[in-house]
Design a protein around this motif. Structure first.
Motif, PDB file in Angstrom:
ATOM      1  N   PRO A 139     -13.073 -48.764 -20.989  1.00  0.00           N
ATOM      2  CA  PRO A 139     -14.085 -49.789 -20.703  1.00  0.00           C
ATOM      3  C   PRO A 139     -13.552 -50.995 -19.938  1.00  0.00           C
ATOM      4  O   PRO A 139     -14.255 -51.545 -19.086  1.00  0.00           O
ATOM      5  N   ARG A 140     -12.312 -51.401 -20.213  1.00  0.00           N
ATOM      6  CA  ARG A 140     -11.788 -52.599 -19.551  1.00  0.00           C
ATOM      7  C   ARG A 140     -11.646 -52.402 -18.046  1.00  0.00           C
ATOM      8  O   ARG A 140     -11.683 -53.376 -17.280  1.00  0.00           O
ATOM      9  N   GLU A 143     -15.836 -51.609 -16.747  1.00  0.00           N
ATOM     10  CA  GLU A 143     -16.719 -52.770 -16.756  1.00  0.00           C
ATOM     11  C   GLU A 143     -16.392 -53.756 -15.639  1.00  0.00           C
ATOM     12  O   GLU A 143     -17.280 -54.457 -15.154  1.00  0.00           O
ATOM     13  N   LYS A 144     -15.150 -53.772 -15.235  1.00  0.00           N
ATOM     14  CA  LYS A 144     -14.737 -54.733 -14.217  1.00  0.00           C
ATOM     15  C   LYS A 144     -14.827 -54.172 -12.805  1.00  0.00           C
ATOM     16  O   LYS A 144     -15.306 -54.845 -11.886  1.00  0.00           O
ATOM     17  N   TYR A 168     -21.613 -44.800 -15.191  1.00  0.00           N
ATOM     18  CA  TYR A 168     -21.546 -46.254 -15.340  1.00  0.00           C
ATOM     19  C   TYR A 168     -22.160 -46.945 -14.133  1.00  0.00           C
ATOM     20  O   TYR A 168     -22.768 -48.009 -14.253  1.00  0.00           O
ATOM     21  N   ARG A 171     -25.833 -48.476 -13.614  1.00  0.00           N
ATOM     22  CA  ARG A 171     -26.245 -49.827 -13.994  1.00  0.00           C
ATOM     23  C   ARG A 171     -26.530 -50.702 -12.774  1.00  0.00           C
ATOM     24  O   ARG A 171     -27.081 -51.791 -12.913  1.00  0.00           O
ATOM     25  N   GLU A 253     -29.299 -50.356 -19.546  1.00  0.00           N
ATOM     26  CA  GLU A 253     -28.818 -51.723 -19.345  1.00  0.00           C
ATOM     27  C   GLU A 253     -29.747 -52.517 -18.433  1.00  0.00           C
ATOM     28  O   GLU A 253     -29.786 -53.749 -18.510  1.00  0.00           O
TER      29      GLU A 253
END
Length: 283
Positions: A139-140, A143-144, A168, A171, A253
Motif C-alpha cells: 500500500p505505501r 497509494e503514492k 488501484y 480510483r 472510493e
C-alpha cells in the motif's frame, strides 16, 4: 593502464581511500567495491547461486599474481569494482543473503526499488528481481505512485502485481495520472490494455441502475427550503450521479470522495439542516 585502474579513474574512487561496509559485509572470500568506494566482503558461493553473471565470472580462469597487484586485492582477497553506489549494493547483496526471507531488506521508495531492480537485471539475479517486484504492490507504494507500480510490474511481467496496480488505478479517471518515466519501458499495447480495462470497468458500472431497488433519500422536511422553492434530489438524479461518478472512476472510493459528496449535498438542499441529513445518508 589496465581496465581496473581505468574504472577507478572513471568513477573517481582513486580520490578517496576505500572504506569497509561493515557488518554483515565484513566477511567473505571476495570484495565488491562500489562506485562511491565502499568495500563489501561477500561469498563467491552466494553470489554464484544468486547470479549467473557472477557464476560465469568465477568459472573462468582468474588472472595470476593477485598478490602483486595492490589495486586488485585487499587483505589477499580479489576486488571486483562495480558501478553501483553503496546504498544500492547493500540492498542487492542483502537479497542474496540466505537470511533475507526472514529479515527482508527495506526498500524506502520506488527510486531505490528501480535502482536495485536494474542492478539485479544487470547481474542476472532473476530470483532477486522476482522477489522485489512482489514487494512493490505494498500500500505505501500503490497509494503514492500507482502508475509507477503498474509500469514496473508490467515491465517485469509480474501478472499479479500488474493487475493489482491496474485495479488501484480505477480510483482515478483514465486521464488523471501524470506521466512517469517507467512508462518508457513498457509497450504501447501494455498501456492500451490498462486503458481498455479501465473503460470496461466503467461501462460495467452503467448496469448498476438495473440492479438497484428503491433507496429512499433523506426527507428534506425543512420549512426554509420549501419556502425557497428548493426541490429535493430525486432518486433518478441520485442514481445517475452515482453511475456517472463510477463510470469515470469505477471504484467505490469515488463515492467517498469529498468533492462528490459535497456536490450531492449542495443539490439535496440549501440550508444547514438539509445538508447535514444528506451528508449522513450519502456517507
Amino acid at each position: 593502464m589496465d581496465t581496473c585502474t581505468a574504472l577507478h579513474k572513471y568513477t573517481g574512487i582513486e580520490d578517496e581511500p576505500p572504506v569497509d561496509a561493515g557488518a554483515p559485509f565484513d566477511r567473505g572470500d571476495i570484495i565488491l567495491r562500489s562506485a562511491d568506494n565502499v568495500d563489501f566482503h561477500f561469498h563467491k558461493l552466494l553470489l554464484s547461486l544468486a547470479s549467473s553473471f557472477f557464476s560465469n565470472m568465477f568459472s573462468l580462469p582468474q588472472p595470476g599474481s593477485f598478490d602483486d597487484a595492490a589495486d586488485r586485492t585487499k587483505h589477499g582477497l580479489p576486488i571486483i569494482p562495480v558501478t553501483e553506489k553503496s546504498v544500492v549494493l547493500r540492498k542487492l547483496l542483502s537479497f542474496c543473503s540466505p537470511v533475507y526471507d526472514t529479515d527482508v531488506p527495506v526498500l524506502e521508495n520506488l527510486d531505490i526499488v528501480m535502482s536495485v531492480l536494474d542492478a539485479a537485471d544487470k547481474y542476472d539475479m532473476k530470483r532477486v528481481g522476482i522477489f522485489i517486484v512482489r514487494m512493490i504492490a505494498a500500500p505505501r507504494f500503490l497509494e503514492k505512485e500507482p502508475m509507477r507500480v503498474f509500469a514496473i510490474a508490467c515491465r517485469y511481467r509480474s501478472e499479479a502485481e500488474t493487475l493489482e496496480a491496474a485495479r488501484y488505478m480505477l480510483r482515478f479517471a483514465v486521464w488523471e495520472p501524470a506521466y512517469v518515466s517507467e512508462l518508457d519501458f513498457i509497450s504501447g499495447s501494455d498501456f492500451q490494455r490498462l486503458v481498455k480495462y479501465h473503460a470496461s470497468c466503467g461501462q460495467a458500472m452503467t448496469q448498476l441502475a438495473r440492479l438497484w431497488s428503491t433507496y429512499p433519500l433523506p426527507s428534506l422536511d425543512c420549512k426554509f427550503c420549501r419556502k425557497k422553492g428548493v426541490s429535493r434530489l430525486s432518486l433518478k438524479e441520485y442514481q445517475d450521479s452515482v453511475v456517472e461518478a463510477l463510470r469515470i472512476r469505477p471504484s467505490v472510493e469515488s463515492l467517498l470522495n469529498p468533492e462528490w459528496i459535497d456536490s450531492m449535498v449542495k443539490r439535496a438542499g440549501s440550508c444547514f439542516g438539509c445538508r447535514r441529513e444528506s451528508t449522513e445518508d450519502v456517507c
